[in-house]
Each structure stands twice: as C-alpha cells, then as structure tokens.
Design an enzyme around this catalytic site. Structure first.
Site, PDB file in Angstrom:
ATOM      1  N   GLY A 182      -5.279  -6.616   1.008  1.00 16.90           N
ATOM      2  CA  GLY A 182      -4.928  -7.268  -0.254  1.00 16.90           C
ATOM      3  C   GLY A 182      -6.069  -7.459  -1.216  1.00 16.90           C
ATOM      4  O   GLY A 182      -5.854  -7.922  -2.344  1.00 16.90           O
ATOM      5  N   GLU A 196      -7.576  -5.385   6.702  1.00 12.54           N
ATOM      6  CA  GLU A 196      -6.833  -4.142   6.427  1.00 12.54           C
ATOM      7  C   GLU A 196      -6.840  -3.761   4.950  1.00 12.54           C
ATOM      8  O   GLU A 196      -5.788  -3.730   4.315  1.00 12.54           O
ATOM      9  CB  GLU A 196      -5.375  -4.325   6.830  1.00 12.54           C
ATOM     10  CG  GLU A 196      -5.136  -4.409   8.303  1.00 12.54           C
ATOM     11  CD  GLU A 196      -3.675  -4.699   8.632  1.00 12.54           C
ATOM     12  OE1 GLU A 196      -3.337  -4.611   9.806  1.00 12.54           O
ATOM     13  OE2 GLU A 196      -2.889  -5.010   7.723  1.00 12.54           O
ATOM     14  N   GLY A 241      -6.728  -1.511   1.693  1.00 17.03           N
ATOM     15  CA  GLY A 241      -6.370  -0.166   1.242  1.00 17.03           C
ATOM     16  C   GLY A 241      -7.050   0.049  -0.100  1.00 17.03           C
ATOM     17  O   GLY A 241      -8.052   0.753  -0.223  1.00 17.03           O
ATOM     18  N   ARG A 242      -6.509  -0.645  -1.100  1.00 14.64           N
ATOM     19  CA  ARG A 242      -6.982  -0.506  -2.484  1.00 14.64           C
ATOM     20  C   ARG A 242      -8.501  -0.643  -2.624  1.00 14.64           C
ATOM     21  O   ARG A 242      -9.142   0.148  -3.324  1.00 14.64           O
ATOM     22  CB  ARG A 242      -6.321  -1.610  -3.319  1.00 14.64           C
ATOM     23  CG  ARG A 242      -6.517  -1.506  -4.805  1.00 14.64           C
ATOM     24  CD  ARG A 242      -5.973  -2.767  -5.504  1.00 14.64           C
ATOM     25  NE  ARG A 242      -4.689  -3.177  -5.015  1.00 14.64           N
ATOM     26  CZ  ARG A 242      -3.517  -2.748  -5.493  1.00 14.64           C
ATOM     27  NH1 ARG A 242      -3.500  -1.918  -6.513  1.00 14.64           N
ATOM     28  NH2 ARG A 242      -2.382  -3.162  -4.976  1.00 14.64           N
ATOM     29  N   ARG A 268       2.434   3.483 -10.944  1.00 15.96           N
ATOM     30  CA  ARG A 268       2.101   2.042 -11.036  1.00 15.96           C
ATOM     31  C   ARG A 268       2.397   1.415 -12.406  1.00 15.96           C
ATOM     32  O   ARG A 268       2.954   0.324 -12.469  1.00 15.96           O
ATOM     33  CB  ARG A 268       0.648   1.798 -10.626  1.00 15.96           C
ATOM     34  CG  ARG A 268       0.334   2.277  -9.189  1.00 15.96           C
ATOM     35  CD  ARG A 268      -1.038   1.838  -8.691  1.00 15.96           C
ATOM     36  NE  ARG A 268      -1.046   0.419  -8.400  1.00 15.96           N
ATOM     37  CZ  ARG A 268      -1.580  -0.493  -9.166  1.00 15.96           C
ATOM     38  NH1 ARG A 268      -2.193  -0.151 -10.281  1.00 15.96           N
ATOM     39  NH2 ARG A 268      -1.499  -1.761  -8.839  1.00 15.96           N
ATOM     40  N   TYR A 299       5.162  -1.382 -11.869  1.00 17.13           N
ATOM     41  CA  TYR A 299       4.685  -2.778 -11.832  1.00 17.13           C
ATOM     42  C   TYR A 299       4.172  -3.250 -13.190  1.00 17.13           C
ATOM     43  O   TYR A 299       3.654  -4.362 -13.281  1.00 17.13           O
ATOM     44  CB  TYR A 299       3.526  -2.923 -10.842  1.00 17.13           C
ATOM     45  CG  TYR A 299       3.737  -2.300  -9.480  1.00 17.13           C
ATOM     46  CD1 TYR A 299       4.739  -2.757  -8.625  1.00 17.13           C
ATOM     47  CD2 TYR A 299       2.912  -1.266  -9.034  1.00 17.13           C
ATOM     48  CE1 TYR A 299       4.907  -2.196  -7.376  1.00 17.13           C
ATOM     49  CE2 TYR A 299       3.079  -0.701  -7.787  1.00 17.13           C
ATOM     50  CZ  TYR A 299       4.085  -1.160  -6.957  1.00 17.13           C
ATOM     51  OH  TYR A 299       4.247  -0.604  -5.723  1.00 17.13           O
ATOM     52  N   CYS A 338      11.799  12.443 -18.350  1.00 13.54           N
ATOM     53  CA  CYS A 338      12.851  12.145 -19.329  1.00 13.54           C
ATOM     54  C   CYS A 338      13.381  10.727 -19.183  1.00 13.54           C
ATOM     55  O   CYS A 338      14.569  10.523 -18.903  1.00 13.54           O
ATOM     56  CB  CYS A 338      13.971  13.169 -19.189  1.00 13.54           C
ATOM     57  SG  CYS A 338      13.325  14.803 -19.523  1.00 13.54           S
ATOM     58  N   GLU A 339      12.496   9.779 -19.295  1.00 11.29           N
ATOM     59  CA  GLU A 339      12.883   8.372 -19.327  1.00 11.29           C
ATOM     60  C   GLU A 339      11.922   7.656 -20.271  1.00 11.29           C
ATOM     61  O   GLU A 339      10.721   7.957 -20.279  1.00 11.29           O
ATOM     62  CB  GLU A 339      12.768   7.725 -17.930  1.00 11.29           C
ATOM     63  CG  GLU A 339      13.716   8.327 -16.919  1.00 11.29           C
ATOM     64  CD  GLU A 339      13.872   7.475 -15.662  1.00 11.29           C
ATOM     65  OE1 GLU A 339      13.677   6.255 -15.726  1.00 11.29           O
ATOM     66  OE2 GLU A 339      14.200   8.075 -14.620  1.00 11.29           O
ATOM     67  N   TYR A 382      -2.578   4.117  -4.197  1.00  6.19           N
ATOM     68  CA  TYR A 382      -1.166   4.119  -4.602  1.00  6.19           C
ATOM     69  C   TYR A 382      -0.954   5.022  -5.823  1.00  6.19           C
ATOM     70  O   TYR A 382      -0.125   4.734  -6.678  1.00  6.19           O
ATOM     71  CB  TYR A 382      -0.680   2.674  -4.844  1.00  6.19           C
ATOM     72  CG  TYR A 382      -1.023   1.771  -3.686  1.00  6.19           C
ATOM     73  CD1 TYR A 382      -0.360   1.911  -2.479  1.00  6.19           C
ATOM     74  CD2 TYR A 382      -2.040   0.822  -3.772  1.00  6.19           C
ATOM     75  CE1 TYR A 382      -0.695   1.120  -1.384  1.00  6.19           C
ATOM     76  CE2 TYR A 382      -2.379   0.022  -2.683  1.00  6.19           C
ATOM     77  CZ  TYR A 382      -1.702   0.182  -1.500  1.00  6.19           C
ATOM     78  OH  TYR A 382      -2.042  -0.591  -0.411  1.00  6.19           O
TER      79      TYR A 382
HETATM   80  N1  LLP Z   1      -1.790  -4.215   5.447  1.00  2.00           N
HETATM   81  C1  LLP Z   1      -0.451  -4.223   5.298  1.00  2.00           C
HETATM   82  C2  LLP Z   1       0.391  -4.631   6.417  1.00  2.00           C
HETATM   83  C3  LLP Z   1       0.115  -3.835   4.074  1.00  2.00           C
HETATM   84  O1  LLP Z   1       1.430  -3.846   3.931  1.00  2.00           O
HETATM   85  C4  LLP Z   1      -0.730  -3.449   3.004  1.00  2.00           C
HETATM   86  C5  LLP Z   1      -0.174  -3.058   1.700  1.00  2.00           C
HETATM   87  C6  LLP Z   1      -2.117  -3.440   3.218  1.00  2.00           C
HETATM   88  C7  LLP Z   1      -2.613  -3.839   4.451  1.00  2.00           C
HETATM   89  C8  LLP Z   1      -3.083  -3.008   2.170  1.00  2.00           C
HETATM   90  O2  LLP Z   1      -3.032  -3.715   0.989  1.00  2.00           O
HETATM   91  P1  LLP Z   1      -4.172  -3.485  -0.121  1.00  2.00           P
HETATM   92  O3  LLP Z   1      -5.493  -3.856   0.527  1.00  2.00           O
HETATM   93  O4  LLP Z   1      -4.174  -2.065  -0.521  1.00  2.00           O
HETATM   94  O5  LLP Z   1      -3.823  -4.385  -1.214  1.00  2.00           O
HETATM   95  N2  LLP Z   1       2.026  -0.027  -4.220  1.00  2.00           N
HETATM   96  C9  LLP Z   1       1.405  -1.293  -4.573  1.00  2.00           C
HETATM   97  C10 LLP Z   1       0.695  -1.916  -3.380  1.00  2.00           C
HETATM   98  C11 LLP Z   1       1.595  -2.130  -2.186  1.00  2.00           C
HETATM   99  C12 LLP Z   1       0.851  -2.608  -0.966  1.00  2.00           C
HETATM  100  C13 LLP Z   1       1.725  -2.682   0.226  1.00  2.00           C
HETATM  101  N3  LLP Z   1       1.065  -3.102   1.408  1.00  2.00           N
HETATM  102  C14 LLP Z   1       0.469  -1.064  -5.750  1.00  2.00           C
HETATM  103  O6  LLP Z   1       0.381   0.052  -6.241  1.00  2.00           O
HETATM  104  O7  LLP Z   1      -0.170  -1.995  -6.222  1.00  2.00           O
END
Ligand code: LLP
Length: 429
Positions: free
Chosen positions: A240, A282, A284-285, A321, A325, A352-353, A381
């Site tokens: 997150g 964990e 990601g981003r 995105r 969002y 086309c939207e 993402y």
């Molecule tokens: N762990 C779990 C269980 C998750 O579901 C997620 C993200 C993460 C870790 C990693 O989250 P991050 O560190 O990337 O924030 N598509 C959306 C984001 C959806 C995230 C879903 N779960 C966007 O483009 O902002």
C-alpha cells in the site's frame, strides 16, 4: 517546470530515460510503448530494504506482482532478494518461471476455486487464506506445512474507494471474532507453522491509517496467540505504500514509515509475548510505479468550440487508471521539454468512449501531430491492467539501463487477438 526525477533527464528539450532517448525508442519500437528503468527498480527496492532493516533484523519484502508482472521486472527483483505476493495461479506460474522458488512465494487470493487450491498445493507455495470456507477446502486437499490467515483489521485506507481493502465494506479477510476459529481449525488438522496477514489498501502516503490498522491487527494476533495457542513465524502487514503522482505531492518518507511501523511492531510483539517473528511487507506500486513511463504519440489535435483535445494512441485500453479511478498521471511533451506549458488540453485516447481521457485540463506546450507525450509513473497497474478493448493490441515494453535498451515484451499482434476464436460454431448437444 518541475525538475525531472531520476531516471528521467532533459537533454536539449528531449526526454531521455536512463540515458536512452525517447525518440530513439519510439523510432525502433513504435508507440504506445512502456519504458522501464532497471536501475530505478533496484534503487526503490534497496531504499525500502535498508529503511526497514535498520530497525529490525527479520524483514522480508514480498513484491506484489499484480502491479507489474513482466518477467524481466520479476527477474530484477528476484536478483535483489525479494519474495513475491501472488494472487492467481497465473501469477504463481509466472513468478516460478522468472526464477522465484516456491518458498519465496506467498499466495493471497480471494474467491479461490478448489482446482486453484490444488494447483497451489502442487506448486508448493505458502497459502494465505481469505475465508473459513477456503481454509476448509484447502484442508481437504492437504495439511500445509505453513498456513497464513488474512485478517480484516477494521481500518482501511487508499487513494480511491476501489482500492481500500479492509474495513466494514470490504470483502477481504477474516474478522477478529472468526480469526481464532480459523487458526483452531488449522491447528486441529495438524498445521504446525503459522503466519498472519493484513493488507488495508493501496496508494497510502501517510503512516497514520497504517499504524491504526497495525495496532488493531496486532491485537488480533495476540488474541489468536492466547486463545488458539498459535505462534507466528511471520506477521505480514501488506503493501500500500504510495508514490507522489502530482508534482506538488511529497514522497513517502520510508525511513519515517519504517521507524514508526517497527517501533509499534517491536513494542507490541514484546508486550503480547509474540516472540520475534519475521515482518513481511508487500509493496507493489512503491517498487515499480516511478520506474516506467508510457510513451504515446499525438495523432490529432482537435479544437471544438468548447474543448481542446490532444488525441494520442494510448487510451484506457493501455492505461486504465485515469478512467477507472480518476487518477492523475503527470504528462510531459517528450520532444518539447523546454517549451512553456501554455495550452490547456484534454489528452484523449483512441477508444470509442468519452471517458477515454488520460488527462483533463492539462497544461502542456503547444502540441502538433507527431509530438510525443510521456505519461509518468506508469510502471504500476499500467500494462498489468491493460486490455484489448476495441480490438487494439496491448503495448510493447522495453527495459532501459545506462544508455542501453532491450525489448521485454513484443507488441501484441492481430493474430494474438484472434487466437482461440472460431469463425464457425461447432454446435454440440
Ligand atoms: N498485497 C495485497 C494483498 C494486495 O491486494 C495489494 C494490492 C498489494 C499487496 C500491493 O499494493 P500496493 O503496494 O501496490 O499499493 N489497481 C489499483 C491498485 C490495486 C491494488 C490491489 N491490491 C491502482 O491502480 O491504483
């Protein structure tokens, strides 16, 4: 104009990405094109790893590969020593293919099918269950050596309501009152090693909600420890961590985040007698978002009595995105970095939207057909959420590194889009 952040550079008004000219890349690979910097991913990983391990010796970083599951990206993080958070059998198979061993993969799914559970068991990855029903179906297949349970810590946070993954409205995790039962069930079946998990949401730039959730989460861990007699090998606090998308946003201070999270973690694990479990995070981003730009060419500049559109070749099929969002992605005119931002455009894609906008009311230099735009912070993402909507190919991806570049995903072809379809129906009864 904002100074460009590493690995982006302005050389005589032209955008370079870790020493590679954006124009050279599009001449060779065409647009839309995702350009990923290897060095930036490594730097992001190392910064986080160092900030966390300054405070605690037992840290493991699980890369949430849903953010970007390109094999080349996974290989970089594998070589840095990361582990993987996977959410589908496809992600598990991709992580294994990129070189992660099963013991470095934690599966956290939701709404998981029984055949998927069988696949996960055969793969040997650790499973983090999201419901009592999933747990009971898993225990019918096998008694895993290690089991983790995702808990809903009642506090969620995130940049958009779709991305808040805890709290009253959320489908994720098991609530406090049911958590003890889940661990008792697993223990009775013979599971010997345990973890506990939370993930409250995505795009968090402020440590406060995270700390509130952590406090609740650790109290659930204590309850499970006391009532189900479970010791934890690991406590996983999820991902997150946000990044600044708008020029005026401040980056998350990871050392501050680490200091706050770990002082609470260490104090509570001590107070509650939870021993010294591994702390898992964990992200990601945080690891990949700012390591990538999306290059897209201007096809048409269109002025109506009401709006001025810069129509480009990347739409929400390529980067969803903004449409999904309302997310802000900073955009640069990659071939006009020294020109003043004197016009206001809606940057529109080819879908086309009417919602197919990458940006609205955006100040940019005066644009012409053939100009090249760079959409920043597109590494998380971005490609992973792209689609073939309107029967358009998904973009190509290239990696750049200190003046060199290489293709890491070919542009999708029409044959790829048509594969598996039949022109005539073979009716069956
Ligand atoms: N762990 C779990 C269980 C998750 O579901 C997620 C993200 C993460 C870790 C990693 O989250 P991050 O560190 O990337 O924030 N598509 C959306 C984001 C959806 C995230 C879903 N779960 C966007 O483009 O902002």
């Amino acid at each position: 104009m904002n100074p460009l952040k590493d690995p982006l550079e302005n050389r005589n008004g032209q955008l370079f990405i870790d020493g590679v000219s954006a124009q050279t890349l599009v001449a060779k690979f065409d647009t839309p094109l995702y350009v990923i910097s290897e060095r930036r991913i490594r730097n992001n990983y190392q910064r986080l790893q160092q900030a966390l391990s300054r405070n605690y010796g037992k840290i493991k970083i699980f890369y949430a590969m849903k953010a970007n599951s390109n094999l080349a990206v996974l290989k970089i993080l594998e070589s840095e020593g990361a582990n993987v958070d996977a959410v589908s059998p496809g992600e598990v198979a991709t992580a294994l293919k990129s070189g992660f061993s099963a013991d470095r993969i934690l599966f956290t799914g939701t709404s998981v099918r029984t055949d998927e559970l069988k696949f996960l068991v055969d793969s040997g990855v650790t499973i983090n269950v999201d419901s009592q029903s999933q747990l009971e179906r898993l225990l019918k297949i096998t008694v895993p050596k290690t089991l983790s349970v995702r808990v809903n810590p009642e506090v969620g946070a995130g940049h958009h309501e779709h991305c808040i993954t805890a709290g009253k409205q959320s489908k994720f995790g098991i609530w406090e009152q049911d958590a003890v039962k889940a661990y008792e069930t697993a223990k009775k079946a013979g599971v010997q090693h345990f973890g506990i998990h939370m993930h409250i949401g995505s795009g968090i730039l402020d440590a406060e909600p995270f700390l509130m959730a952590l406090e609740k989460f650790l109290s659930v861990a204590k309850l499970v420890h006391d009532q189900a007699g479970v010791d934890f090998d690991f406590i996983d606090v999820g991902g997150g961590l946000g990044i600044p998308y708008k020029p005026e946003e401040k980056p998350l201070d990871v050392q501050y985040f680490s200091d706050k999270v770990l002082s609470l973690f260490k104090a509570k694990t001590r107070e509650y007698g939870l021993g010294e479990p591994f702390l898992h995070v964990e992200p990601g981003r945080y690891l990949v978002a700012d390591a990538c730009v999306l290059l897209t060419a201007v096809n048409t500049v269109k002025v109506t009595p009401f709006r001025k559109f810069a129509c480009v070749d990347a739409g929400f099929n390529t980067l969803v995105r903004p449409a999904m969002y309302g997310s802000y992605h900073h955009i640069l005119a990659a071939n006009k970095l020294n020109a003043p931002a004197e016009e206001t455009y809606d940057v529109a894609g080819p879908i086309c939207e009417s919602g197919d906008l990458l940006a609205k009311d955006r100040k940019l230099p005066k644009l012409e057909e053939g100009d090249l735009l760079a959409v920043l912070n597109a590494g998380a993402y971005g490609f992973s959420m792209s689609s073939p909507y309107n029967t358009r190919s998904r973009a190509a991806e290239v990696m750049v590194k200190e003046g060199k570049f290489g293709l890491v995903r070919e542009r999708e072809r029409l044959e790829d889009l048509l594969r598996g379809q039949t022109e005539t129906v073979e009716w069956m009864q």
